[in-house]
Write an enzyme that holds these catalytic residues in place. Structure first.
Site, PDB file in Angstrom:
ATOM      1  N   TYR A 150      -6.676  40.297   1.163  1.00  0.00           N
ATOM      2  CA  TYR A 150      -7.186  40.946  -0.041  1.00  0.00           C
ATOM      3  C   TYR A 150      -8.704  40.804  -0.139  1.00  0.00           C
ATOM      4  CZ  TYR A 150      -2.575  41.752  -2.098  1.00  0.00           C
ATOM      5  OH  TYR A 150      -1.298  42.199  -2.353  1.00  0.00           O
ATOM      6  N   ARG A 178       3.342  44.527  -3.429  1.00  0.00           N
ATOM      7  CA  ARG A 178       3.550  45.218  -4.707  1.00  0.00           C
ATOM      8  C   ARG A 178       2.270  45.164  -5.539  1.00  0.00           C
ATOM      9  NH1 ARG A 178       9.504  42.620  -6.205  1.00  0.00           N
ATOM     10  NH2 ARG A 178      10.617  43.445  -4.392  1.00  0.00           N
ATOM     11  N   ARG A 212      -6.380  37.790  -8.683  1.00  0.00           N
ATOM     12  CA  ARG A 212      -7.180  38.133  -9.856  1.00  0.00           C
ATOM     13  C   ARG A 212      -7.408  36.921 -10.752  1.00  0.00           C
ATOM     14  NH1 ARG A 212      -3.877  42.587 -12.548  1.00  0.00           N
ATOM     15  NH2 ARG A 212      -5.425  42.243 -14.185  1.00  0.00           N
ATOM     16  N   ASP A 272      -0.523  45.800  -8.262  1.00  0.00           N
ATOM     17  CA  ASP A 272      -0.420  46.112  -9.684  1.00  0.00           C
ATOM     18  C   ASP A 272      -1.129  47.417 -10.019  1.00  0.00           C
ATOM     19  OD1 ASP A 272       0.979  43.768 -10.223  1.00  0.00           O
ATOM     20  OD2 ASP A 272      -0.833  42.636 -10.705  1.00  0.00           O
TER      21      ASP A 272
END
Length: 250
Positions: free
Chosen positions: A111, A50, A198, A52
């Site tokens: 990521y 999911r 992040r 952002d």
């Protein structure tokens, strides 16, 4: 109903994120509209991650059940034809067994976070990298990152609105490498908390600027307190690289 696995690339800038929500168009919304046109009826598209608002994907994985069988090549082209005006592209389509689930069958998420470390701002990569014009110590950032590898309570790096049952996660790899003016931060784990990558990258910035020592990253982790986290890095430098399933992708 046949089930299809989709591998998807997208620019997250124009979207509210992957998941459908009120107040804007998500990547999921766009795909479901494209599916409805060719399927003759609505069908939910389930994603592996999911992402952002503003986060990009090079190989997001999703699955969808359709009313009839399609040749994967034709299905890919039909979906892309229905989304041609938006920055979303279906790269691959594969028919899969009914027990495949894009989210729950996934064993690893990968990521990448990109930092442009130079005095001049980006022109071609605007909205695709985090521009930091102050010289960063990438070696120190990598050293700090190693304190987060392994199984830990990641409360410090967890968004307040995170819905995960537990803050305990296992971070398998967390690496920082410089390639000229570009610094790449790579992380992979079975799953991540909301805003975890992040948040970790934002704290690494403090190490790179000399405001934190590498050891301060360990202290922040051990605090298990959101207020110990550095400022969260912006979404536009983050990419979902790929998703691993079983022994096929490691």
């Amino acid at each position: 109903m046949p089930r299809y696995r989709l591998t998807i690339e997208y620019d997250g800038g124009p979207f509210t994120g992957w998941q459908s929500q009120a107040g804007g168009t998500s990547v999921q919304d766009l795909l479901e509209r494209a599916v409805a046109i060719i399927n003759g009826a609505p069908s939910m598209v389930y994603g592996a991650g999911r992402t952002d608002a503003g986060v990009h994907a090079l190989a997001q994985v999703a699955h969808v059940d359709l009313a009839k069988s399609w040749d994967p090549f034709k299905l890919r082209n039909a979906l892309n034809g229905n989304m041609r005006e938006r920055p979303v592209s279906v790269l691959e389509v594969e028919e899969v067994p009914d027990d495949f689930h894009a989210r729950f069958s996934a064993t690893r998420r990968y990521y990448l976070y990109r930092i442009l470390n130079r005095r001049s701002p980006p022109a071609l990569d605007r909205g695709k990298v985090w521009w930091l014009p102050v010289d960063l110590d990438s070696d120190g950032m990598h050293e700090a990152a190693q304190h987060l590898v392994g199984k830990h309570d990641f409360t410090t790096f967890r968004a307040a609105q995170c819905q995960a049952n537990s803050p305990v996660k296992t971070l398998d790899h967390f690496e920082v490498a410089r390639y000229g003016e570009l610094i790449e931060v790579r992380a992979d784990a079975r799953s991540f908390l909301h805003n975890q990558v992040r948040s970790m990258v934002g704290s690494l910035r403090l190490v790179g600027e000399g405001k934190w020592s590498p050891r301060d990253m360990k202290r922040a982790l051990d605090a298990a307190d959101r207020t110990a986290c550095g400022p969260v890095a912006p979404p536009y430098g983050l990419y979902l690289l790929r998703v691993g399933y079983n022994s096929v992708e490691k």
